[in-house]
Motif scaffolding. Structure first.
Motif, PDB file in Angstrom:
ATOM      1  N   GLY A   1       0.802  -1.225   0.000  1.00  0.00           N
ATOM      2  CA  GLY A   1       0.000   0.000   0.000  1.00  0.00           C
ATOM      3  C   GLY A   1       0.832   1.271   0.000  1.00  0.00           C
ATOM      4  N   ILE A   2       2.095   1.176  -0.436  1.00  0.00           N
ATOM      5  CA  ILE A   2       2.964   2.363  -0.476  1.00  0.00           C
ATOM      6  C   ILE A   2       3.144   2.782  -1.933  1.00  0.00           C
ATOM      7  CG2 ILE A   2       5.196   3.304   0.235  1.00  0.00           C
ATOM      8  CD1 ILE A   2       5.642   0.560   1.630  1.00  0.00           C
ATOM      9  N   PRO A   3       2.885   4.038  -2.252  1.00  0.00           N
ATOM     10  CA  PRO A   3       3.160   4.466  -3.632  1.00  0.00           C
ATOM     11  C   PRO A   3       4.663   4.431  -3.921  1.00  0.00           C
ATOM     12  CG  PRO A   3       1.875   6.110  -2.407  1.00  0.00           C
ATOM     13  CD  PRO A   3       2.355   5.104  -1.421  1.00  0.00           C
ATOM     14  N   ILE A   4       5.044   3.828  -5.028  1.00  0.00           N
ATOM     15  CA  ILE A   4       6.439   3.875  -5.474  1.00  0.00           C
ATOM     16  C   ILE A   4       6.410   4.684  -6.767  1.00  0.00           C
ATOM     17  CG2 ILE A   4       8.457   2.549  -6.219  1.00  0.00           C
ATOM     18  CD1 ILE A   4       7.351   0.217  -4.524  1.00  0.00           C
ATOM     19  N   ILE A   5       6.888   5.924  -6.707  1.00  0.00           N
ATOM     20  CA  ILE A   5       6.648   6.858  -7.800  1.00  0.00           C
ATOM     21  C   ILE A   5       7.434   6.491  -9.060  1.00  0.00           C
ATOM     22  CG2 ILE A   5       6.602   9.307  -8.447  1.00  0.00           C
ATOM     23  CD1 ILE A   5       4.793   8.607  -6.078  1.00  0.00           C
ATOM     24  N   ASN A   6       8.723   6.198  -8.893  1.00  0.00           N
ATOM     25  CA  ASN A   6       9.551   5.958 -10.076  1.00  0.00           C
ATOM     26  C   ASN A   6      10.309   4.636  -9.989  1.00  0.00           C
ATOM     27  OD1 ASN A   6       9.155   8.565 -11.436  1.00  0.00           O
ATOM     28  ND2 ASN A   6      10.211   9.381  -9.650  1.00  0.00           N
ATOM     29  N   LYS A   7      10.420   3.987 -11.127  1.00  0.00           N
ATOM     30  CA  LYS A   7      11.319   2.842 -11.242  1.00  0.00           C
ATOM     31  C   LYS A   7      12.330   3.255 -12.303  1.00  0.00           C
ATOM     32  CE  LYS A   7       7.208   1.255  -9.825  1.00  0.00           C
ATOM     33  NZ  LYS A   7       5.958   2.030 -10.010  1.00  0.00           N
ATOM     34  N   ARG A   8      13.614   3.195 -11.938  1.00  0.00           N
ATOM     35  CA  ARG A   8      14.625   3.753 -12.824  1.00  0.00           C
ATOM     36  C   ARG A   8      15.859   2.868 -12.894  1.00  0.00           C
ATOM     37  NH1 ARG A   8      13.860   9.949 -10.642  1.00  0.00           N
ATOM     38  NH2 ARG A   8      12.175  10.481 -12.049  1.00  0.00           N
ATOM     39  N   ILE A   9      16.748   3.224 -13.804  1.00  0.00           N
ATOM     40  CA  ILE A   9      17.971   2.441 -14.000  1.00  0.00           C
ATOM     41  C   ILE A   9      19.166   3.392 -14.025  1.00  0.00           C
ATOM     42  CG2 ILE A   9      19.225   0.965 -15.635  1.00  0.00           C
ATOM     43  CD1 ILE A   9      16.480  -0.057 -16.586  1.00  0.00           C
ATOM     44  N   SER A  10      20.255   2.967 -13.384  1.00  0.00           N
ATOM     45  CA  SER A  10      21.510   3.713 -13.556  1.00  0.00           C
ATOM     46  C   SER A  10      22.550   2.738 -14.101  1.00  0.00           C
ATOM     47  CB  SER A  10      21.971   4.313 -12.228  1.00  0.00           C
ATOM     48  OG  SER A  10      22.278   3.301 -11.303  1.00  0.00           O
ATOM     49  N   VAL A  11      23.445   3.236 -14.941  1.00  0.00           N
ATOM     50  CA  VAL A  11      24.451   2.356 -15.548  1.00  0.00           C
ATOM     51  C   VAL A  11      25.853   2.936 -15.355  1.00  0.00           C
ATOM     52  CG1 VAL A  11      22.865   1.438 -17.284  1.00  0.00           C
ATOM     53  CG2 VAL A  11      24.237   3.454 -17.828  1.00  0.00           C
ATOM     54  N   THR A  12      26.848   2.106 -15.632  1.00  0.00           N
ATOM     55  CA  THR A  12      28.244   2.525 -15.596  1.00  0.00           C
ATOM     56  C   THR A  12      28.419   3.785 -16.465  1.00  0.00           C
ATOM     57  OG1 THR A  12      28.801   0.193 -15.498  1.00  0.00           O
ATOM     58  CG2 THR A  12      30.597   1.694 -16.064  1.00  0.00           C
ATOM     59  N   PRO A  13      29.227   4.762 -15.998  1.00  0.00           N
ATOM     60  CA  PRO A  13      29.432   5.950 -16.839  1.00  0.00           C
ATOM     61  C   PRO A  13      29.807   5.550 -18.265  1.00  0.00           C
ATOM     62  CG  PRO A  13      30.458   6.280 -14.715  1.00  0.00           C
ATOM     63  CD  PRO A  13      29.943   4.860 -14.730  1.00  0.00           C
ATOM     64  N   ILE A  14      29.032   6.042 -19.221  1.00  0.00           N
ATOM     65  CA  ILE A  14      29.187   5.593 -20.608  1.00  0.00           C
ATOM     66  C   ILE A  14      30.563   5.959 -21.170  1.00  0.00           C
ATOM     67  CG2 ILE A  14      28.296   5.961 -22.971  1.00  0.00           C
ATOM     68  CD1 ILE A  14      26.631   3.988 -21.359  1.00  0.00           C
ATOM     69  N   ALA A  15      31.187   7.027 -20.630  1.00  0.00           N
ATOM     70  CA  ALA A  15      32.519   7.396 -21.132  1.00  0.00           C
ATOM     71  C   ALA A  15      33.499   6.225 -20.990  1.00  0.00           C
ATOM     72  CB  ALA A  15      33.048   8.616 -20.386  1.00  0.00           C
ATOM     73  N   ILE A  16      33.318   5.416 -19.952  1.00  0.00           N
ATOM     74  CA  ILE A  16      34.207   4.261 -19.739  1.00  0.00           C
ATOM     75  C   ILE A  16      33.923   3.183 -20.786  1.00  0.00           C
ATOM     76  CG2 ILE A  16      34.811   2.407 -18.097  1.00  0.00           C
ATOM     77  CD1 ILE A  16      34.027   4.412 -15.849  1.00  0.00           C
ATOM     78  N   VAL A  17      32.624   3.003 -21.069  1.00  0.00           N
ATOM     79  CA  VAL A  17      32.219   1.967 -22.024  1.00  0.00           C
ATOM     80  C   VAL A  17      32.573   2.385 -23.457  1.00  0.00           C
ATOM     81  CG1 VAL A  17      30.251   0.565 -22.816  1.00  0.00           C
ATOM     82  CG2 VAL A  17      30.301   1.430 -20.476  1.00  0.00           C
ATOM     83  N   SER A  18      32.418   3.692 -23.742  1.00  0.00           N
ATOM     84  CA  SER A  18      32.589   4.151 -25.124  1.00  0.00           C
ATOM     85  C   SER A  18      34.048   4.442 -25.480  1.00  0.00           C
ATOM     86  CB  SER A  18      31.746   5.403 -25.373  1.00  0.00           C
ATOM     87  OG  SER A  18      32.291   6.492 -24.667  1.00  0.00           O
ATOM     88  N   ALA A  19      34.930   4.459 -24.462  1.00  0.00           N
ATOM     89  CA  ALA A  19      36.320   4.860 -24.720  1.00  0.00           C
ATOM     90  C   ALA A  19      36.985   4.001 -25.792  1.00  0.00           C
ATOM     91  CB  ALA A  19      37.120   4.798 -23.427  1.00  0.00           C
ATOM     92  N   ALA A  20      36.632   2.698 -25.814  1.00  0.00           N
ATOM     93  CA  ALA A  20      37.275   1.788 -26.757  1.00  0.00           C
ATOM     94  C   ALA A  20      36.807   2.003 -28.200  1.00  0.00           C
ATOM     95  CB  ALA A  20      37.012   0.347 -26.336  1.00  0.00           C
ATOM     96  N   CYS A  21      35.681   2.702 -28.383  1.00  0.00           N
ATOM     97  CA  CYS A  21      35.065   2.780 -29.713  1.00  0.00           C
ATOM     98  C   CYS A  21      35.666   3.847 -30.619  1.00  0.00           C
ATOM     99  CB  CYS A  21      33.572   3.029 -29.598  1.00  0.00           C
ATOM    100  SG  CYS A  21      32.737   1.768 -28.656  1.00  0.00           S
ATOM    101  N   ASN A  22      36.234   4.888 -30.004  1.00  0.00           N
ATOM    102  CA  ASN A  22      36.898   5.916 -30.797  1.00  0.00           C
ATOM    103  C   ASN A  22      35.977   6.592 -31.822  1.00  0.00           C
ATOM    104  OD1 ASN A  22      39.104   7.439 -31.163  1.00  0.00           O
ATOM    105  ND2 ASN A  22      40.167   6.043 -32.565  1.00  0.00           N
ATOM    106  N   GLN A  23      34.755   6.830 -31.456  1.00  0.00           N
ATOM    107  CA  GLN A  23      33.821   7.593 -32.298  1.00  0.00           C
ATOM    108  C   GLN A  23      32.754   8.221 -31.414  1.00  0.00           C
ATOM    109  OE1 GLN A  23      32.125   3.864 -34.391  1.00  0.00           O
ATOM    110  NE2 GLN A  23      30.413   5.317 -34.393  1.00  0.00           N
ATOM    111  N   SER A  24      31.842   8.996 -31.997  1.00  0.00           N
ATOM    112  CA  SER A  24      30.828   9.674 -31.181  1.00  0.00           C
ATOM    113  C   SER A  24      30.014   8.660 -30.374  1.00  0.00           C
ATOM    114  CB  SER A  24      29.885  10.470 -32.072  1.00  0.00           C
ATOM    115  OG  SER A  24      28.718  10.792 -31.330  1.00  0.00           O
ATOM    116  N   PRO A  25      29.854   8.890 -29.062  1.00  0.00           N
ATOM    117  CA  PRO A  25      29.112   7.906 -28.250  1.00  0.00           C
ATOM    118  C   PRO A  25      27.592   8.062 -28.295  1.00  0.00           C
ATOM    119  CG  PRO A  25      30.181   9.539 -26.845  1.00  0.00           C
ATOM    120  CD  PRO A  25      30.466   9.952 -28.246  1.00  0.00           C
ATOM    121  N   VAL A  26      27.078   8.943 -29.167  1.00  0.00           N
ATOM    122  CA  VAL A  26      25.618   9.157 -29.196  1.00  0.00           C
ATOM    123  C   VAL A  26      24.808   7.854 -29.406  1.00  0.00           C
ATOM    124  CG1 VAL A  26      23.738  10.341 -30.417  1.00  0.00           C
ATOM    125  CG2 VAL A  26      25.795  11.585 -29.805  1.00  0.00           C
ATOM    126  N   PRO A  27      25.303   6.882 -30.240  1.00  0.00           N
ATOM    127  CA  PRO A  27      24.534   5.635 -30.364  1.00  0.00           C
ATOM    128  C   PRO A  27      24.275   4.941 -29.020  1.00  0.00           C
ATOM    129  CG  PRO A  27      26.211   5.744 -32.071  1.00  0.00           C
ATOM    130  CD  PRO A  27      26.446   6.922 -31.181  1.00  0.00           C
TER     131      PRO A  27
END
Lengths: 89, 451
Positions: free
Chosen positions: B68-94
């Motif tokens: 009976g408790i409202p849970i307003i948001n369900k959300r996700i956080s991920v590893t900073p994308i700069a760490i993941v995208s560093a290997a790709c050597n191109q714009s990380p927008v995808p």
């Protein structure tokens, strides 16, 4: 699992009977009932064992809410653990 | 049987005083998704998020119904994308587009972690990610971004401050048609916490487990109602009342976090003990301060009452949960708090006072609309000021200002929903450009000889 059923609203005839009829229908065993009247506001609290219910929690709580709407009362079914954890150290 | 008054108190808190769980946030590590081929990396990111979080919304809704408790948001956080995208050597927008798609697939409203940590300098991928933030926020709806530009141990990266001044402005310019909302999804941190469940600043730190559940509680309305019962109490008694109330609120967060982690089969991370306001009437941190005895939030005495409130919330909360983390404190976002909006409109609350308030509470200059013609260097200087407060006081501070393009002081930007609406606030119009353009690193502060 035990559920706390709270009924709050204006005192009318037969509230207890109607709520317990739904409990019986779904095989929810009422363990304890307490009620107080604060000014003209009626507050009834029931503790029910709901492990052997014929339906799932959601259907049971929706049925109670529907009864509440029909009778112009606020009826809530909530897991007992919420109150235990909030008010006991 | 449980005490009848306790039951009725809980129900009153939920029904009348807006008590809720503000967010259940699942932190997901993307370190195992790194790939030099950006398409492969994005496919792995999508697969991992949709696999880990497939039941997140359902479990949240089940708990909401059963307890009976409202849970307003369900959300996700991920590893900073700069760490993941560093290997790709191109714009990380995808990556941003992939996060957006994955968030939509699992039904969460926001996903945080389009982030970079540059407190001591830019590593491979960091600068490219930061420069891509305006585009990423303009072409997605659910993605949130944050950048850490300073810390107590490293000092403040002034080059990053300068860059972020430009990025914040550009994020607003690119989303003029959405009331400059891009800037509302971007936070600049000093001492960013790695386990923060609150958006827009949430990301999943590299020291965290693979997948984890963090919970953010709320309840300014409950605290205000509790304080209102003691009109003649001394301030020490008020602190005690707030502590007891915070205890109850946090216990609820602890319970929800424990149940959610069991049902999802994911370890329980932390409860973030925060008083997070909403624009709804009766859910305001400013109104707590006014209930304590200020005619209007922002007047003299605001910093003192806020310091007491923030400390009392933590003391009560720490007792209630063994897992405390995140930002943990009272939030003072201007546009998201009915009392703050009123105070800003009436002229009682100005940006200088807000800055002072951020020295004693979490988190920083949050959701503040500034004039549309504010130069990027001025925004950078606001960021540097706020980071300095965090750096010296060993606390998290953040800046989330929204340059209201085309608007000036006195106008108002309305975002709707939980983001509310904010009056455009007056800034100091003298230039800070020479300071910002010096660049370099503000050295880390001395930790002794404190005065």
């Amino acid at each position: 699992m035990r559920a706390v059923i709270t009924v709050i609203g204006k005192d009318t005839v037969g509230i207890l009977a109607k709520v317990s009829a739904i409990c019986a229908e779904y095989n929810a065993n009422i363990i304890d009932v307490t009620q107080t009247v604060m000014q003209d506001l009626f507050a009834m609290i029931m503790l029910a064992q709901i492990d052997k219910m014929k339906t799932d929690f959601t259907a049971f709580s929706q049925e109670m809410e529907a009864l509440g709407k029909e009778q112009n009362l606020s009826i809530r079914v909530m897991h007992e653990d919420l109150f235990q954890s909030m008010h006991k150290i | 049987m449980i005490n009848v008054n306790d039951i009725l108190e809980t129900i009153r808190m939920i029904q009348d005083e807006n008590l809720d769980i503000r967010t259940i946030t699942m932190g997901i590590s993307l370190l195992d998704c790194i790939d030099a081929d950006i398409d492969k990396a994005c496919a792995k990111v999508y697969e991992k998020i949709t696999r880990c979080a497939k039941d997140l919304v359902k479990v949240g809704e089940d708990i909401e119904r059963e307890y009976g408790i409202p849970i307003i948001n369900k959300r996700i956080s991920v590893t900073p994308i700069a760490i993941v995208s560093a290997a790709c050597n191109q714009s990380p927008v995808p990556f941003a587009k992939t996060l957006d798609k994955a968030a939509e697939a699992v039904g969460v409203n926001l996903i945080g972690g389009y982030s970079a940590l540059v407190q001591k300098g830019f590593s491979a991928g960091d600068e490219a990610l930061i420069r891509s933030i305006p585009e990423a926020l303009a072409c997605t709806t659910r993605v949130c971004s944050s950048v850490n530009i300073g810390s107590t141990k490293t000092g403040i990266n002034l080059d990053a401050c300068k860059l972020m001044g430009q990025v914040v402005r550009e994020a607003a310019e690119r989303t003029v048609d959405q009331k400059c909302f891009g800037a509302a999804k971007l936070v600049v941190f000093c001492n960013a916490p790695e386990d923060n469940p609150f958006m827009a600043g949430a990301f999943h730190g590299v020291g965290e487990p693979d997948c984890i559940i963090n919970v953010g509680v709320s309840g300014p309305g409950v605290v205000r109602a509790a304080v209102a019962k003691y009109p003649d109490a001394s301030i020490s008694e008020i602190a005690d009342v707030i502590k007891k109330t915070a205890f109850k609120i946090t216990r609820m967060g602890q319970l929800v976090g424990t149940v959610a982690s069991e049902r999802l089969g994911v370890p329980f991370g932390i409860v973030d003990l925060s008083l997070a306001p909403t624009p709804a009437v009766g859910d305001s941190v400013a109104h707590i301060l006014e209930e304590i005895g200020l005619e209007k939030c922002g007047t003299h005495g605001t910093t003192a009452t806020l310091a007491m409130l923030n400390d009392a919330v933590k003391k009560g909360g720490v007792m209630a949960s063994s897992r405390i983390g995140g930002l943990s404190g009272a939030f003072i976002p201007v546009s998201e708090d009915a009392g703050m909006i009123d105070a800003a409109k009436s002229g009682s609350l100005c940006i200088e006072k807000l800055e002072a308030m951020t020295a004693v509470c979490s988190v920083g200059l949050d959701m503040i609309c500034v004039p549309g013609d504010t130069p990027a260097d001025t925004i950078a200087a606001i960021i540097a000021d706020e980071a300095a407060i965090g750096m010296v006081n060993f606390k998290t501070t953040a800046v989330r200002v929204i340059p209201a393009i085309g608007c000036d002081v006195g106008d108002e930007l309305s975002f709707g929903g939980l983001f509310g609406s904010g009056p455009v606030m007056k800034l100091n119009s003298f230039s800070s450009s020479k300071f910002i353009n010096r660049g370099g690193q503000i050295p880390a502060p001395l930790q002794s000889l404190k005065n």
